[in-house]
Motif scaffolding. Structure first.
Motif, PDB file in Angstrom:
ATOM      1  N   SER A 173      18.853   3.192   4.390  1.00  0.00           N
ATOM      2  CA  SER A 173      17.679   2.388   4.701  1.00  0.00           C
ATOM      3  C   SER A 173      16.744   3.161   5.630  1.00  0.00           C
ATOM      4  N   PHE A 174      15.448   2.919   5.459  1.00  0.00           N
ATOM      5  CA  PHE A 174      14.436   3.539   6.313  1.00  0.00           C
ATOM      6  C   PHE A 174      13.449   2.473   6.769  1.00  0.00           C
ATOM      7  N   GLY A 175      12.825   2.720   7.915  1.00  0.00           N
ATOM      8  CA  GLY A 175      11.863   1.765   8.437  1.00  0.00           C
ATOM      9  C   GLY A 175      10.692   2.440   9.105  1.00  0.00           C
ATOM     10  N   ARG A 176       9.609   1.650   9.265  1.00  0.00           N
ATOM     11  CA  ARG A 176       8.390   2.114   9.932  1.00  0.00           C
ATOM     12  C   ARG A 176       7.811   3.353   9.258  1.00  0.00           C
ATOM     13  N   LEU A 177       7.874   3.375   7.945  1.00  0.00           N
ATOM     14  CA  LEU A 177       7.359   4.522   7.205  1.00  0.00           C
ATOM     15  C   LEU A 177       5.860   4.393   6.977  1.00  0.00           C
ATOM     16  N   ASN A 178       5.159   5.519   7.157  1.00  0.00           N
ATOM     17  CA  ASN A 178       3.783   5.608   6.687  1.00  0.00           C
ATOM     18  C   ASN A 178       3.769   6.493   5.447  1.00  0.00           C
ATOM     19  N   ALA A 179       2.614   6.693   4.855  1.00  0.00           N
ATOM     20  CA  ALA A 179       2.541   7.434   3.596  1.00  0.00           C
ATOM     21  C   ALA A 179       3.003   8.877   3.761  1.00  0.00           C
ATOM     22  N   GLU A 180       2.618   9.528   4.850  1.00  0.00           N
ATOM     23  CA  GLU A 180       3.010  10.923   5.045  1.00  0.00           C
ATOM     24  C   GLU A 180       4.529  11.056   5.138  1.00  0.00           C
ATOM     25  N   GLY A 191       6.716   8.909   4.046  1.00  0.00           N
ATOM     26  CA  GLY A 191       7.282   8.510   2.764  1.00  0.00           C
ATOM     27  C   GLY A 191       7.282   9.651   1.765  1.00  0.00           C
ATOM     28  N   LYS A 192       6.211  10.422   1.735  1.00  0.00           N
ATOM     29  CA  LYS A 192       6.145  11.569   0.830  1.00  0.00           C
ATOM     30  C   LYS A 192       7.190  12.618   1.213  1.00  0.00           C
ATOM     31  N   GLN A 193       7.334  12.865   2.508  1.00  0.00           N
ATOM     32  CA  GLN A 193       8.336  13.829   2.967  1.00  0.00           C
ATOM     33  C   GLN A 193       9.747  13.351   2.638  1.00  0.00           C
ATOM     34  N   LEU A 194       9.972  12.050   2.758  1.00  0.00           N
ATOM     35  CA  LEU A 194      11.270  11.468   2.440  1.00  0.00           C
ATOM     36  C   LEU A 194      11.623  11.693   0.969  1.00  0.00           C
ATOM     37  N   VAL A 195      10.685  11.384   0.074  1.00  0.00           N
ATOM     38  CA  VAL A 195      10.951  11.540  -1.358  1.00  0.00           C
ATOM     39  C   VAL A 195      11.117  13.010  -1.721  1.00  0.00           C
ATOM     40  N   GLU A 196      10.292  13.874  -1.160  1.00  0.00           N
ATOM     41  CA  GLU A 196      10.410  15.309  -1.442  1.00  0.00           C
ATOM     42  C   GLU A 196      11.768  15.843  -1.004  1.00  0.00           C
ATOM     43  N   ALA A 197      12.246  15.394   0.157  1.00  0.00           N
ATOM     44  CA  ALA A 197      13.575  15.809   0.614  1.00  0.00           C
ATOM     45  C   ALA A 197      14.652  15.238  -0.297  1.00  0.00           C
ATOM     46  N   ALA A 198      14.490  13.986  -0.716  1.00  0.00           N
ATOM     47  CA  ALA A 198      15.494  13.344  -1.568  1.00  0.00           C
ATOM     48  C   ALA A 198      15.632  14.053  -2.912  1.00  0.00           C
ATOM     49  N   LEU A 199      14.551  14.595  -3.419  1.00  0.00           N
ATOM     50  CA  LEU A 199      14.614  15.320  -4.687  1.00  0.00           C
ATOM     51  C   LEU A 199      15.514  16.550  -4.574  1.00  0.00           C
ATOM     52  N   LYS A 200      15.716  17.021  -3.339  1.00  0.00           N
ATOM     53  CA  LYS A 200      16.632  18.146  -3.084  1.00  0.00           C
ATOM     54  C   LYS A 200      17.934  17.659  -2.456  1.00  0.00           C
ATOM     55  N   LYS A 201      18.116  16.331  -2.396  1.00  0.00           N
ATOM     56  CA  LYS A 201      19.282  15.689  -1.791  1.00  0.00           C
ATOM     57  C   LYS A 201      19.415  15.999  -0.308  1.00  0.00           C
ATOM     58  N   GLU A 202      18.310  16.372   0.324  1.00  0.00           N
ATOM     59  CA  GLU A 202      18.338  16.711   1.741  1.00  0.00           C
ATOM     60  C   GLU A 202      18.192  15.460   2.609  1.00  0.00           C
ATOM     61  N   TYR A 203      19.017  15.386   3.618  1.00  0.00           N
ATOM     62  CA  TYR A 203      19.061  14.274   4.572  1.00  0.00           C
ATOM     63  C   TYR A 203      17.729  14.206   5.309  1.00  0.00           C
ATOM     64  N   PHE A 204      17.118  13.025   5.310  1.00  0.00           N
ATOM     65  CA  PHE A 204      15.835  12.840   5.996  1.00  0.00           C
ATOM     66  C   PHE A 204      16.058  11.970   7.222  1.00  0.00           C
ATOM     67  N   PRO A 226       0.814  -1.222   0.000  1.00  0.00           N
ATOM     68  CA  PRO A 226       0.000   0.000   0.000  1.00  0.00           C
ATOM     69  C   PRO A 226       0.848   1.273   0.000  1.00  0.00           C
ATOM     70  N   LEU A 227       1.979   1.253   0.721  1.00  0.00           N
ATOM     71  CA  LEU A 227       2.848   2.430   0.756  1.00  0.00           C
ATOM     72  C   LEU A 227       3.431   2.699  -0.622  1.00  0.00           C
ATOM     73  N   ALA A 228       3.970   1.669  -1.276  1.00  0.00           N
ATOM     74  CA  ALA A 228       4.543   1.849  -2.602  1.00  0.00           C
ATOM     75  C   ALA A 228       3.495   2.363  -3.583  1.00  0.00           C
ATOM     76  N   ALA A 229       2.290   1.828  -3.506  1.00  0.00           N
ATOM     77  CA  ALA A 229       1.228   2.245  -4.426  1.00  0.00           C
ATOM     78  C   ALA A 229       0.857   3.709  -4.222  1.00  0.00           C
ATOM     79  N   GLU A 230       0.720   4.128  -2.970  1.00  0.00           N
ATOM     80  CA  GLU A 230       0.329   5.514  -2.705  1.00  0.00           C
ATOM     81  C   GLU A 230       1.430   6.486  -3.104  1.00  0.00           C
ATOM     82  N   LEU A 231       2.673   6.143  -2.805  1.00  0.00           N
ATOM     83  CA  LEU A 231       3.784   7.034  -3.168  1.00  0.00           C
ATOM     84  C   LEU A 231       3.939   7.116  -4.683  1.00  0.00           C
ATOM     85  N   SER A 232       3.765   5.998  -5.364  1.00  0.00           N
ATOM     86  CA  SER A 232       3.881   5.992  -6.816  1.00  0.00           C
ATOM     87  C   SER A 232       2.783   6.831  -7.457  1.00  0.00           C
TER      88      SER A 232
END
Length: 296
Positions: free
Chosen positions: A178-185, A187-200, A141-147
């Motif tokens: 590696s990351f763990g215990r991620l929920n959708a919110e 996960g979205k913050q993680l990807v948004e930060a990664a697009l700016k190469k910012e450490y999450f 479900p997490l992968a589907a929502e983030l995608s």
């Protein structure tokens, strides 16, 4: 049956999957419990792939990937294959006709396969249900929502990546965090930060290029800087651990790209009630935790 990822007493820090180079191969077909156990691919190809990865060194690993949802079960004539070198922070894409073509790749470093350089990150979410139920129940479900949120190409379902007891678990490329215990919110913050190469930091299990003690030390310094409202990017911190097994109780040295440095004192801690995989009996584990961060 006790679901392993519902037991949350174990810290995330220091549990990251270790590796410096990765082959991420698109393979929508069935994934056996271990994708290199001779049941996903033929025994002959599996043996050859193992040799290939071993010869590549640098902790090279194979992850099978597929697009989330039903779309991921369908691949055309060509399979996408990402080549990742975490140390150089480089990820490339080649298109292969079949998994046998992995054997023809030069895995000694980037720029050797006529590949396309990918300038955006890729988040792999473990959905490997045959390895552990938690990854299917929480990862899919997490992968589907983030995608759906970010569009195709940034988020992939992936095979086992260690730590399913922390599901939903993920690997962020090209940095191999590696990351763990991620929920959708998150996960979205993680990807948004990664697009700016910012450490999450939330859910961060550590840098896969480092051993567990060094992972814990880096995260301790990262937390201190982020708590102080500093912007930190992947690659900003360098870690040196002269005592990787902690035999002599030496602190770990962490240095920022701006020249600041810290010594991180670590200690061993016992954690009881750890369930390493769904259906397993609880056990007691020993983990490294940061005791003190000292300006050097």
């Amino acid at each position: 049956m006790t679901v392993c990822s519902d037991v949350q007493g174990e810290p995330l820090a220091g549990s990251a999957k270790q590796g410096r180079a990765y082959v991420l191969f698109e393979w929508p077909g069935g994934w056996s419990r271990d994708v290199l156990d001779g049941k996903t691919f033929s025994k002959e190809l599996t043996s050859a792939l193992k040799r290939k990865l071993k010869e590549a060194g640098k902790g090279a690993g194979l992850q099978l990937i597929r697009r989330p949802g039903r779309a991921g079960r369908d691949v055309g004539q060509l399979h996408r294959c990402y080549l990742v070198w975490a140390e150089q922070e480089i990820m490339e894409l080649v298109l292969l006709e079949d998994p046998e073509e992995i054997l023809t790749l030069d895995l000694s470093g980037p720029g050797k396969n006529g590949a396309e350089v990918i300038d955006k990150p890729v988040l792999l979410v473990c959905t490997h249900g045959k390895r552990d139920l938690c990854c299917a129940v929480k990862g899919r479900p997490l992968a589907a929502e983030l995608s759906e949120h970010f569009g195709e190409g940034l988020v992939w379902e992936a095979s086992h990546m260690k730590g399913h007891r922390f599901a939903a678990v993920s690997l962020l490329m090209p940095w191999a965090y590696s990351f763990g215990r991620l929920n959708a919110e998150a996960g979205k913050q993680l990807v948004e930060a990664a697009l700016k190469k910012e450490y999450f930091f939330p859910g961060n299990r550590g840098n896969g290029q480092l051993a567990p003690r060094a992972q814990v030390a880096e995260l301790a310094v990262a937390q201190q800087l982020i708590d102080a409202s500093e912007t930190l990017h992947y690659g900003d911190l360098t870690v040196v651990d002269e005592d990787p097994k902690g035999k002599y109780h030496q602190p770990v040295e962490v240095t920022n790209v701006d020249g600041r440095s810290w010594r991180v004192e670590l200690k061993k801690k016992e954690v009881s009630g750890v369930i390493s995989s769904c259906g397993d009996k609880p056990k007691t584990s020993s983990v490294w935790v940061a005791a003190r961060v000292i300006d050097a």
